[in-house]
Design a protein around this motif. Structure first.
Motif, short mmCIF file in Angstrom:
data_model
loop_
_atom_site.label_atom_id
_atom_site.label_comp_id
_atom_site.label_asym_id
_atom_site.label_seq_id
_atom_site.Cartn_x
_atom_site.Cartn_y
_atom_site.Cartn_z
N SER A 1 41.74 29.45 38.27
CA SER A 1 41.05 30.54 37.58
C SER A 1 39.55 30.28 37.43
N LYS A 2 39.09 29.08 37.74
CA LYS A 2 37.66 28.76 37.68
C LYS A 2 37.00 28.86 39.06
N ARG A 3 37.79 29.02 40.10
CA ARG A 3 37.23 29.01 41.45
C ARG A 3 36.61 30.35 41.82
N ASP A 4 35.65 30.30 42.75
CA ASP A 4 34.96 31.51 43.18
C ASP A 4 35.91 32.54 43.77
N GLU A 5 36.91 32.09 44.53
CA GLU A 5 37.87 33.04 45.14
C GLU A 5 38.60 33.84 44.06
N TRP A 6 38.99 33.16 42.99
CA TRP A 6 39.69 33.84 41.89
C TRP A 6 38.78 34.90 41.28
N LYS A 7 37.53 34.51 41.04
CA LYS A 7 36.57 35.44 40.45
C LYS A 7 36.34 36.64 41.37
N ALA B 1 45.25 37.58 26.38
CA ALA B 1 43.94 37.88 26.96
C ALA B 1 44.13 38.46 28.36
N PRO B 2 43.12 39.16 28.90
CA PRO B 2 43.24 39.74 30.24
C PRO B 2 43.60 38.72 31.33
N GLU B 3 43.12 37.49 31.22
CA GLU B 3 43.46 36.47 32.22
C GLU B 3 44.97 36.20 32.23
N GLN B 4 45.59 36.26 31.07
CA GLN B 4 47.04 36.05 30.98
C GLN B 4 47.80 37.24 31.57
N VAL B 5 47.22 38.42 31.48
CA VAL B 5 47.82 39.61 32.11
C VAL B 5 47.88 39.38 33.62
#
Length: 161
Positions: free
Chosen positions: A93-99, A58-62
């Motif tokens: 990956s759930k935090r606002d900074e990551w997004k 998935a793109p997150e794994q990329v």
């Protein structure tokens, strides 16, 4: 480039390879396979596929693979990565900074430091104080060590997802 739902191992290696020649892509594919077998990267579906069936990411794994490549440049041992990468995959990956980094909104950094006594990985924005700059050279009561800081916003922007 159009948005894709998943990427094969070869597509992932081609996407992440700084040099696009076949030998470099093949070396990176072996590294990605190793990280997958060590559970640092997760596949969509089975991790161990049969002959002729490609692993899919998935793109997150990329994005996580791009971070692993960056840390690999600094020779961070896989034993250290195995201890802390779960935090990146499940919590950060759930935090606002990551997004914000994924969306390209502002400068977001990942600071990574480790020694024989501790491992620290922290997200912070370009607007906040660098987490390593704590008073008296301490981080969580431990002596300050060298750290690797990755500009996630820039790294993610380079990915053509």
């Amino acid at each position: 480039m159009t948005h894709r739902i998943t990427y094969t191992l070869k597509e992932l290696a081609t996407l992440l390879s700084p040099q696009k020649d076949a030998e470099a892509v093949s070396r990176l594919a072996r590294q990605l396979r190793h990280w997958t077998n060590e559970d640092l990267l997760q596949t969509v579906g089975a991790k161990h596929t049969g002959t002729g069936v490609s692993r899919r990411y998935a793109p997150e794994q990329v994005r996580l693979a791009a971070i692993l490549m960056e840390l690999n440049r600094y020779h961070v041992p896989i034993t250290v990565l195995s201890e802390c990468f779960e935090t990146l995959t499940s919590e950060y990956s759930k935090r606002d900074e990551w997004k914000q980094a994924v969306q390209g909104k502002g400068a977001i950094y990942l600071m990574f430091a480790y020694s024989d006594e501790f491992i620290s990985a922290q997200l912070f924005s370009g607007q906040s104080r660098h987490p390593m700059l704590e008073p008296k050279g301490q981080i969580s009561g431990k002596p300050m060590v060298s750290a690797i800081t990755i500009n996630l916003s820039r790294l993610f922007a380079q990915l053509e997802l």
